[in-house]
Design a protein around this motif. Structure first.
Motif, mmCIF file in Angstrom:
data_model
loop_
_atom_site.group_PDB
_atom_site.id
_atom_site.type_symbol
_atom_site.label_atom_id
_atom_site.label_comp_id
_atom_site.label_asym_id
_atom_site.label_seq_id
_atom_site.Cartn_x
_atom_site.Cartn_y
_atom_site.Cartn_z
ATOM 1 N N TYR A 20 0.841 -1.204 0.000
ATOM 2 C CA TYR A 20 0.000 0.000 0.000
ATOM 3 C C TYR A 20 0.875 1.253 0.000
ATOM 4 O O TYR A 20 0.576 2.231 -0.690
ATOM 5 C CB TYR A 20 -0.925 0.016 1.219
ATOM 6 N N ARG A 74 -7.445 4.412 -0.204
ATOM 7 C CA ARG A 74 -6.971 3.672 -1.373
ATOM 8 C C ARG A 74 -8.032 3.540 -2.466
ATOM 9 O O ARG A 74 -7.994 2.612 -3.280
ATOM 10 C CB ARG A 74 -6.482 2.284 -0.935
ATOM 11 N N PHE A 106 -2.563 5.796 -4.828
ATOM 12 C CA PHE A 106 -3.456 6.007 -3.685
ATOM 13 C C PHE A 106 -3.227 7.394 -3.097
ATOM 14 O O PHE A 106 -2.108 7.913 -3.133
ATOM 15 C CB PHE A 106 -3.196 4.959 -2.584
#
Length: 447
Positions: free
Chosen positions: A236, A251, A245
């Motif tokens: 991430y 996200r 993101f």
């Protein structure tokens, strides 16, 4: 050994840089005329270029390069005029190139690939698929066309045939990163979570063109979370660093830049205080209509179908979806629907829903994020057990209260636990993000 490897690498680089051969024997004899027409096109003189290429096609109808130039000029003109009709002409002309005799293979590839791309642009997915199948048939050893064909199948929702294509690519080119990420994506859609992870990971690590896509970071992180692997946040973070993101926690992939971003909101911060007051004032009416539907028409509550549950029983009864009212559903909750008609920020939110949500004991909803930062989500507590129910958004846990509204941005990671002794019933109302302009609210596509 190293010299040999270096030589292979330099040959590979030379191959990549090699100019495509676009002229057959005949076209070499009219190269000056073709170059003159192409020069006009490259200078942006689209109409003049089209006229020049049309004249060449009329004079030399068997010339693949003249016809390809005509197709490119029509393509350019379609973009300039924003005309789908002219773009369809370009598609037809690209197809004509492929039907001519003695077409150089490089020109055939360019022409059919562009035809498929433009068909996809117009939403002609099945037509594009036929074109891509033709490419694969003509150039069976070129895995890039197989990769494109796999995407074509995915675009029409045919994961089964896409899977076969990527299996074929990986049997020919085991290290093809593009095929790996797409194959991993398909496996995850089949809920083969652990199996999908190495393909997604190795595909992303390859750095191959087409792999640096937010969806693959999203799904790899999600798969890792579902097997309890904290490495999810490494991916991430990498997705965030590469601009996919808004943050490690936020996200969503369908966003408007610059909107205020925070996990939890107050009614005052949203500006939708009248809606919140109305929901809280009428919560018993909303509750009673929801309970009546649960009692009499249980089938109207449909199980959650986005594969967000690790375990348990979670169903929903939807009144509005993508800004469209479900007239039949509203017959079951007429007063609630009448109440909401006064609030276009909710009923007109094409990127959200309005629905009842019932969650039974023993349910856990995986950490997940909504698709867009263009909405906020209101939860009105209707039937809330005293203990055992909680929701986390980003790094903060909260609980529901009967008759009270919780507001959060579901584009941030959130997770739900229902470990109570009785069911939990809430009413969900999505609203446009308050910083969106009236124009954006009118024109943003539905999700």
């Amino acid at each position: 050994m190293k010299k040999s490897n270096d030589l292979c690498m330099s040959k590979s680089l030379l191959a990549k840089k090699k100019k495509p051969k676009l002229l057959n024997k005949f076209d070499k004899t009219i190269k000056a005329e073709l170059d003159a027409a192409e020069k006009l096109r490259k200078k942006g003189k689209v109409e003049e270029a089209l006229t020049a290429f049309e004249a060449l096609v009329n004079q030399y109808p068997q010339s693949p390069r003249a016809r390809y130039g005509k197709a490119q000029s029509e393509d350019d003109l379609a973009e300039k005029m924003r005309s789908n009709e002219i773009l369809q002409q370009a598609i037809n002309t690209y197809d004509e190139v492929a039907s001519l005799p003695n077409v150089p293979s490089d020109l055939m590839k360019l022409s059919l690939k562009r035809e498929a791309d433009r068909q996809q642009f117009l939403g002609r997915m099945r037509g594009s698929l036929v074109t891509l199948q033709k490419l694969v048939h003509l150039f069976p050893s070129d895995t890039s066309f197989k990769n494109d064909l796999g995407v074509g199948y995915l675009l029409i929702g045919d994961n089964s045939n896409a899977k076969k294509v990527y299996e074929e690519v990986l049997s020919l080119a085991p290290n093809d990163g593009f095929a790996k990420v797409h194959y991993g994506f398909i496996l995850k859609a089949e809920n083969k979570i652990a199996e999908s992870i190495p393909y997604l990971k190795e595909g992303l690590e390859s750095g191959d063109p087409g792999t640096n896509d937010g969806r693959f970071y999203f799904h790899l992180g999600d798969a890792l979370q579902r097997i309890g692997d904290k490495e999810a946040y490494k991916w991430y973070e990498l997705g965030y660093q590469r601009g996919h993101f808004a943050s490690v926690w936020q996200r969503s992939l369908y966003n408007v830049k610059g909107l205020k971003a925070q996990p939890w909101w107050t009614a005052r911060e949203t500006g939708y205080t009248e809606l919140v007051k109305s929901l809280e004032k009428n919560w018993k009416l909303i509750r009673d209509e929801g309970l009546a539907v649960m009692d009499k028409k249980r089938s109207l509550f449909l199980p959650e179908d986005e594969n967000l549950r690790e375990k348990g029983d979670w169903s929903q009864f939807t009144l509005w979806q993508q800004g469209r009212k479900n007239e039949n559903a509203c017959k079951g909750a007429p007063k609630t629907c009448a109440l909401l008609e006064r609030f276009p920020e909710a009923t007109g939110c094409r990127r959200g829903q309005i629905k009842y949500s019932v969650m039974h004991p023993g349910t856990h909803v995986w950490p997940h994020t909504g698709p867009t930062n263009c909405r906020l989500r209101m939860h009105l507590g209707l039937v809330i057990p005293k203990e055992g129910c909680r929701i986390r958004c980003a790094q903060e846990n909260r609980t529901w209260e009967e008759g009270k509204v919780l507001i959060f941005d579901d584009s941030f990671e959130h997770e739900v636990w229902q470990d109570a002794e009785n069911y939990r019933l809430i009413f969900i109302v999505d609203v446009w993000h308050p910083e969106l302009t009236a124009q954006q609210r009118r024109t943003l596509p539905a999700i």
